[in-house]
Design a protein around this motif. Sequence first.
Motif, PDB file in Angstrom:
ATOM      1  N   ALA A  16     -40.812 -15.420  46.839  1.00 61.33           N
ATOM      2  CA  ALA A  16     -40.089 -15.983  45.494  1.00 61.33           C
ATOM      3  C   ALA A  16     -41.301 -16.082  44.466  1.00 61.33           C
ATOM      4  N   ARG A  17     -42.578 -16.748  44.926  1.00 61.05           N
ATOM      5  CA  ARG A  17     -43.670 -17.118  44.193  1.00 61.05           C
ATOM      6  C   ARG A  17     -44.246 -15.771  43.578  1.00 61.05           C
ATOM      7  N   PHE A  18     -44.247 -14.565  44.392  1.00 61.06           N
ATOM      8  CA  PHE A  18     -44.791 -13.423  43.938  1.00 61.06           C
ATOM      9  C   PHE A  18     -43.832 -12.865  42.904  1.00 61.06           C
ATOM     10  N   ILE A  19     -42.633 -13.112  43.170  1.00 60.85           N
ATOM     11  CA  ILE A  19     -41.643 -12.598  42.011  1.00 60.85           C
ATOM     12  C   ILE A  19     -41.539 -13.381  40.735  1.00 60.85           C
ATOM     13  N   PHE A  20     -41.704 -14.754  41.318  1.00 64.35           N
ATOM     14  CA  PHE A  20     -42.047 -15.676  39.598  1.00 64.35           C
ATOM     15  C   PHE A  20     -43.316 -15.364  39.025  1.00 64.35           C
ATOM     16  N   GLN A  22     -47.744 -15.075  38.650  1.00 64.14           N
ATOM     17  CA  GLN A  22     -48.772 -16.150  38.664  1.00 64.14           C
ATOM     18  C   GLN A  22     -48.499 -17.175  37.306  1.00 64.14           C
ATOM     19  N   ARG A  23     -48.365 -18.167  37.475  1.00 61.69           N
ATOM     20  CA  ARG A  23     -48.040 -19.323  36.728  1.00 61.69           C
ATOM     21  C   ARG A  23     -46.644 -19.084  36.104  1.00 61.69           C
ATOM     22  N   ASP A  24     -45.799 -18.588  36.888  1.00 64.11           N
ATOM     23  CA  ASP A  24     -44.394 -18.150  36.475  1.00 64.11           C
ATOM     24  C   ASP A  24     -44.371 -17.186  35.110  1.00 64.11           C
ATOM     25  N   GLU A  25     -45.389 -16.433  34.971  1.00 58.91           N
ATOM     26  CA  GLU A  25     -45.446 -15.416  33.763  1.00 58.91           C
ATOM     27  C   GLU A  25     -44.232 -14.441  33.913  1.00 58.91           C
ATOM     28  N   HIS A  26     -43.840 -14.131  35.118  1.00 57.70           N
ATOM     29  CA  HIS A  26     -42.456 -13.085  35.040  1.00 57.70           C
ATOM     30  C   HIS A  26     -41.247 -13.913  34.905  1.00 57.70           C
ATOM     31  N   LEU A  27     -41.126 -15.303  35.167  1.00 54.94           N
ATOM     32  CA  LEU A  27     -39.904 -16.178  34.880  1.00 54.94           C
ATOM     33  C   LEU A  27     -39.948 -16.267  33.026  1.00 54.94           C
ATOM     34  N   SER A  37     -33.400 -20.604  29.660  1.00 53.56           N
ATOM     35  CA  SER A  37     -34.520 -21.234  30.278  1.00 53.56           C
ATOM     36  C   SER A  37     -34.410 -21.311  31.430  1.00 53.56           C
ATOM     37  N   ILE A  38     -35.568 -21.270  32.310  1.00 56.53           N
ATOM     38  CA  ILE A  38     -35.717 -21.369  33.810  1.00 56.53           C
ATOM     39  C   ILE A  38     -36.908 -22.311  34.171  1.00 56.53           C
ATOM     40  N   GLY A  39     -36.154 -23.091  35.060  1.00 56.84           N
ATOM     41  CA  GLY A  39     -37.142 -24.256  35.710  1.00 56.84           C
ATOM     42  C   GLY A  39     -37.157 -23.753  37.032  1.00 56.84           C
ATOM     43  N   ALA A  40     -38.572 -23.869  37.545  1.00 58.00           N
ATOM     44  CA  ALA A  40     -38.944 -23.445  38.745  1.00 58.00           C
ATOM     45  C   ALA A  40     -39.541 -24.558  39.699  1.00 58.00           C
ATOM     46  N   ARG A  41     -39.008 -24.502  40.775  1.00 59.01           N
ATOM     47  CA  ARG A  41     -39.985 -25.791  41.835  1.00 59.01           C
ATOM     48  C   ARG A  41     -39.835 -25.204  43.098  1.00 59.01           C
ATOM     49  N   ASP A  42     -41.026 -24.695  43.731  1.00 60.35           N
ATOM     50  CA  ASP A  42     -41.089 -24.063  44.956  1.00 60.35           C
ATOM     51  C   ASP A  42     -40.315 -22.790  44.940  1.00 60.35           C
ATOM     52  N   SER A  75     -44.915  -5.449  38.392  1.00 59.08           N
ATOM     53  CA  SER A  75     -45.935  -5.641  37.264  1.00 59.08           C
ATOM     54  C   SER A  75     -45.094  -6.404  36.301  1.00 59.08           C
ATOM     55  N   PRO A  76     -45.604  -6.853  35.090  1.00 58.79           N
ATOM     56  CA  PRO A  76     -44.710  -7.560  34.133  1.00 58.79           C
ATOM     57  C   PRO A  76     -43.831  -6.457  33.669  1.00 58.79           C
ATOM     58  N   ALA A  77     -44.214  -5.206  33.352  1.00 57.57           N
ATOM     59  CA  ALA A  77     -43.382  -4.211  32.977  1.00 57.57           C
ATOM     60  C   ALA A  77     -42.043  -4.069  33.793  1.00 57.57           C
ATOM     61  N   ASP A  78     -42.463  -4.057  34.953  1.00 60.34           N
ATOM     62  CA  ASP A  78     -41.120  -3.903  36.011  1.00 60.34           C
ATOM     63  C   ASP A  78     -40.330  -5.020  35.897  1.00 60.34           C
ATOM     64  N   VAL A  79     -40.699  -6.377  35.599  1.00 58.63           N
ATOM     65  CA  VAL A  79     -39.976  -7.337  35.301  1.00 58.63           C
ATOM     66  C   VAL A  79     -38.991  -6.978  34.107  1.00 58.63           C
ATOM     67  N   VAL A  80     -39.334  -6.639  33.120  1.00 64.19           N
ATOM     68  CA  VAL A  80     -38.704  -6.457  31.773  1.00 64.19           C
ATOM     69  C   VAL A  80     -37.882  -5.295  31.952  1.00 64.19           C
ATOM     70  N   ARG A  81     -38.180  -4.329  32.647  1.00 64.50           N
ATOM     71  CA  ARG A  81     -37.418  -2.893  32.904  1.00 64.50           C
ATOM     72  C   ARG A  81     -36.113  -3.634  33.821  1.00 64.50           C
ATOM     73  N   ALA A  82     -36.467  -4.470  34.872  1.00 67.10           N
ATOM     74  CA  ALA A  82     -35.147  -4.585  35.711  1.00 67.10           C
ATOM     75  C   ALA A  82     -34.260  -5.566  34.848  1.00 67.10           C
ATOM     76  N   VAL A  83     -34.652  -6.476  34.055  1.00 64.49           N
ATOM     77  CA  VAL A  83     -33.676  -7.075  33.434  1.00 64.49           C
ATOM     78  C   VAL A  83     -32.839  -6.304  32.411  1.00 64.49           C
ATOM     79  N   GLU A  84     -33.813  -5.337  31.778  1.00 64.98           N
ATOM     80  CA  GLU A  84     -32.961  -4.237  30.884  1.00 64.98           C
ATOM     81  C   GLU A  84     -31.863  -3.453  31.665  1.00 64.98           C
ATOM     82  N   ILE A  85     -32.228  -3.253  32.879  1.00 67.38           N
ATOM     83  CA  ILE A  85     -31.398  -2.247  33.619  1.00 67.38           C
ATOM     84  C   ILE A  85     -30.342  -3.157  34.010  1.00 67.38           C
ATOM     85  N   MET A  86     -30.133  -4.581  34.518  1.00 67.46           N
ATOM     86  CA  MET A  86     -29.254  -5.122  34.883  1.00 67.46           C
ATOM     87  C   MET A  86     -28.343  -5.479  33.794  1.00 67.46           C
ATOM     88  N   ALA A  87     -28.870  -5.693  32.502  1.00 66.92           N
ATOM     89  CA  ALA A  87     -28.111  -5.963  31.410  1.00 66.92           C
ATOM     90  C   ALA A  87     -27.308  -5.035  31.111  1.00 66.92           C
TER      91      ALA A  87
END
Length: 322
Positions: A16-20, A22-27, A37-42, A75-87
């Motif tokens: 989960a931390r890997f998906i979130f 570093q410093r929750d940059e993917h979130l 808005s996304i709040g994360a804890r563990d 990668s950050p680009a993968d995260v953005v693409r994932a959101v675009e694809i699912m939308a």
Amino acid sequence: MTEFTLQMHFDEPEVARFIFGQRDEHLRLIERSLDISIGARDGDLSIQGAKRDVTTAELALLQLYALGKKGFVLSPADVVRAVEIMAKDPNAKLTNIFLDTIFVTAKNKVISPKGVNQKVYIEAIRKNDVVFGVGPAGTGKTFLAMAMALSALMDKQVKRIILTRPAVEAGERLGFLPGDLQEKIDPYLRPLWDAINDMLDAERAQALLAKGAVEVAPLAFMRGRTLNDAFIVLDEAQNATSEQMKMFLTRIGFGSKAVITGDVTQIDLPRHQRSGLVEALTILKGIPGIHATHFEAGDVVRHPIVQRIVSAYERAADEDAG
């Protein structure tokens, strides 16, 4: 607008931390993409926003988590693409898209589809002898075709790769350009060389060129040849005339595959000349063994600003047409 709140829990906190990020940059990227808005804890998340956007974030995060469990390097680009694809398609399967390895570059970069349409395009190339990839710049049409070509060559599915494009916008008038023949055509073929050099080290690329396993030439050089056991990529096909397109398509021999890429909104031919790409898409529609993948602005995989630029130009063109 009514706020909707969703709680998510992930059983493997390290994944989960890997998906979130570093410093929750993917979130943070997901927040900006969907205005939530996304709040994360563990390994727990709390997502707030419009229900549709929250649901899209949930789908994207669940599928990214599945990718993370399979060891996919996100990668950050993968995260953005994932959101675009699912939308765009809530039923899309990111594992089928992102884990489809086409080619591994000399720098160990994995080339794979970055969206549903790219996956459709890749599957079409695998299954058909002639494939058209049509759409705006930045959608991966040529880059993916060349990755597929190199993969086919390395797997000995073909004996050579031929990369070609119209050398001059209207009729390849090379005689009017300064320098010898090589100096005249190099600027027009440079983008193809750049793509090769992105995938292979310079020594390997030169070795393939020297033994004739890779050939880069203007479209005019295809006349009179029959191309057997080859993977042929015709780039910038919107600037091929009707005669050139017919000539090219009838060069395809046994054991060969051809991918034709172009953007029908960027035709540089004189107004009285019909684009061979536009004509071929109409004439060849429905013929077995021939497939056309049409990309849109939403398929652009370059910097997000490129996608916005393409969309703006498309809106302007629609307004002018109306």
